[in-house]
Scaffold this motif. Sequence first.
Motif, PDB file in Angstrom:
ATOM      1  N   ALA A  50       0.838  -1.195   0.000  1.00  0.00           N
ATOM      2  CA  ALA A  50       0.000   0.000   0.000  1.00  0.00           C
ATOM      3  C   ALA A  50       0.876   1.250   0.000  1.00  0.00           C
ATOM      4  O   ALA A  50       1.907   1.303   0.669  1.00  0.00           O
ATOM      5  CB  ALA A  50      -0.902   0.003   1.235  1.00  0.00           C
ATOM      6  N   GLY A  51       0.456   2.246  -0.781  1.00  0.00           N
ATOM      7  CA  GLY A  51       1.213   3.482  -0.879  1.00  0.00           C
ATOM      8  C   GLY A  51       2.262   3.490  -1.965  1.00  0.00           C
ATOM      9  O   GLY A  51       2.825   4.551  -2.269  1.00  0.00           O
ATOM     10  N   TRP A  52       2.548   2.340  -2.540  1.00  0.00           N
ATOM     11  CA  TRP A  52       3.555   2.211  -3.581  1.00  0.00           C
ATOM     12  C   TRP A  52       2.890   1.822  -4.903  1.00  0.00           C
ATOM     13  O   TRP A  52       1.818   1.222  -4.918  1.00  0.00           O
ATOM     14  CB  TRP A  52       4.589   1.151  -3.216  1.00  0.00           C
ATOM     15  N   GLU A  53       3.551   2.135  -5.996  1.00  0.00           N
ATOM     16  CA  GLU A  53       3.176   1.648  -7.319  1.00  0.00           C
ATOM     17  C   GLU A  53       4.329   0.835  -7.875  1.00  0.00           C
ATOM     18  O   GLU A  53       5.446   0.888  -7.351  1.00  0.00           O
ATOM     19  CB  GLU A  53       2.860   2.821  -8.252  1.00  0.00           C
ATOM     20  N   GLY A  54       4.083   0.075  -8.943  1.00  0.00           N
ATOM     21  CA  GLY A  54       5.170  -0.698  -9.521  1.00  0.00           C
ATOM     22  C   GLY A  54       4.675  -1.923 -10.249  1.00  0.00           C
ATOM     23  O   GLY A  54       3.509  -2.012 -10.662  1.00  0.00           O
ATOM     24  N   SER A  55       5.568  -2.908 -10.356  1.00  0.00           N
ATOM     25  CA  SER A  55       5.242  -4.123 -11.098  1.00  0.00           C
ATOM     26  C   SER A  55       5.980  -5.312 -10.494  1.00  0.00           C
ATOM     27  O   SER A  55       7.203  -5.271 -10.342  1.00  0.00           O
ATOM     28  CB  SER A  55       5.643  -3.968 -12.568  1.00  0.00           C
ATOM     29  N   GLY A  56       5.236  -6.344 -10.132  1.00  0.00           N
ATOM     30  CA  GLY A  56       5.815  -7.630  -9.777  1.00  0.00           C
ATOM     31  C   GLY A  56       6.270  -7.805  -8.350  1.00  0.00           C
ATOM     32  O   GLY A  56       6.405  -8.936  -7.874  1.00  0.00           O
ATOM     33  N   ALA A  57       6.541  -6.711  -7.617  1.00  0.00           N
ATOM     34  CA  ALA A  57       7.000  -6.846  -6.233  1.00  0.00           C
ATOM     35  C   ALA A  57       5.820  -7.205  -5.328  1.00  0.00           C
ATOM     36  O   ALA A  57       4.670  -6.864  -5.618  1.00  0.00           O
ATOM     37  CB  ALA A  57       7.661  -5.554  -5.773  1.00  0.00           C
ATOM     38  N   ASN A  83      13.617  -8.380 -12.123  1.00  0.00           N
ATOM     39  CA  ASN A  83      12.956  -7.400 -12.987  1.00  0.00           C
ATOM     40  C   ASN A  83      11.601  -6.963 -12.445  1.00  0.00           C
ATOM     41  O   ASN A  83      10.602  -6.895 -13.172  1.00  0.00           O
ATOM     42  CB  ASN A  83      12.806  -7.961 -14.406  1.00  0.00           C
ATOM     43  N   THR A  84      11.564  -6.662 -11.150  1.00  0.00           N
ATOM     44  CA  THR A  84      10.374  -6.099 -10.521  1.00  0.00           C
ATOM     45  C   THR A  84      10.776  -4.821  -9.793  1.00  0.00           C
ATOM     46  O   THR A  84      11.944  -4.634  -9.449  1.00  0.00           O
ATOM     47  CB  THR A  84       9.734  -7.093  -9.537  1.00  0.00           C
ATOM     48  N   TRP A  85       9.789  -3.959  -9.514  1.00  0.00           N
ATOM     49  CA  TRP A  85      10.128  -2.671  -8.923  1.00  0.00           C
ATOM     50  C   TRP A  85       8.910  -2.033  -8.262  1.00  0.00           C
ATOM     51  O   TRP A  85       7.765  -2.406  -8.513  1.00  0.00           O
ATOM     52  CB  TRP A  85      10.665  -1.738 -10.003  1.00  0.00           C
ATOM     53  N   ILE A  86       9.203  -1.034  -7.398  1.00  0.00           N
ATOM     54  CA  ILE A  86       8.172  -0.192  -6.789  1.00  0.00           C
ATOM     55  C   ILE A  86       8.685   1.244  -6.754  1.00  0.00           C
ATOM     56  O   ILE A  86       9.891   1.484  -6.806  1.00  0.00           O
ATOM     57  CB  ILE A  86       7.789  -0.636  -5.361  1.00  0.00           C
ATOM     58  N   TYR A  87       7.760   2.182  -6.651  1.00  0.00           N
ATOM     59  CA  TYR A  87       8.138   3.594  -6.517  1.00  0.00           C
ATOM     60  C   TYR A  87       6.974   4.359  -5.892  1.00  0.00           C
ATOM     61  O   TYR A  87       5.834   3.874  -5.845  1.00  0.00           O
ATOM     62  CB  TYR A  87       8.491   4.205  -7.877  1.00  0.00           C
TER      63      TYR A  87
END
Length: 315
Positions: A50-57, A83-87
């Motif tokens: 929650a609070g983060w955006e991204g892919s796969g994490a 090859n996963t991330w959040i921001y």
Amino acid sequence: MKQENIHKPLVVLIVIIAFMTVPVFGQLTLENPGFDQTPYSDGAWGEIPAGWEGSGANEQDLTASSLNPPSQSGENICAFNQNTWIYQDITEAGSLLRVQANKTYKVSVWVGRRGGTEGTYGGILRVYLQDSATSTTIDQAIYDMDNPDQPRNSWTFQTFYLSTGANPAGLGSTLQIGFGNISERAPSNQWWFSQVILDDVSIESVNPIAINPMPSNNSLINTISVTLQWQPGPFATEHDIYLSDSREDVVNATNSSPMGPVNVYKARQSDASIVIDGLVPSTTYYWRIDEVGGNNIYKGDIWQFTVRPPTAYDP
């Protein structure tokens, strides 16, 4: 950028207290920096925190799970397969932090390597700043977990320094911080064998320029020779020194100006002090220290001192 780390094995707790001369401007705010906002049963997986955006994490509850190591604090961690991330956006005093030139940020985080098959290959953590308008990377740091200080089933405390530079992308848009695992070491059919796990993210703004001049700003000195001294910025390996009786000349001088004792640009050196001779009484001098670190130059403040007039002899 610059990186520091403190290693903490799972069983033996080692506490290291470092006294650093890094002036901190203020703690910035992230939503859900410890990934504990959403409760799960022990060992259970969730989605992107929650609070983060991204892919796969994914976040996971590791309070006392057999999936080691357990969380650094609280209950949850964030796990990154290859090859996963959040921001997310960064805020300061309740407002979105904007991309500005020549700003430096200290990012701290606990980094874990799994004890099971997920830790077979060392993951590669990417920490980065980006602008919200175009998602262009402004600066990044890389931490490769395939090293003796990060064995399987361990946490280490990592610190990274990221800077926006003179012409950052997305100037004026919201500044975002991101984390990802850029490893491709694990086979494609075992993509979870090279995980990175994170806990307790924090970010602070720091001052990269020289501070605490000696003689102090606006001082009066009694001699025609002076030793200029300063406290280096946290990234400085060398210092560009400028001095003149013309404030405008000191403001405008650069490291492409002629260098030497008779010039405004006096020297580039590693020592944080320099002796200046041949000063003229009743004269005000202006000086500036630019901090050099890697490919970055951090332009310093303008300081000044005045040489006292000669005292008249009264027999």
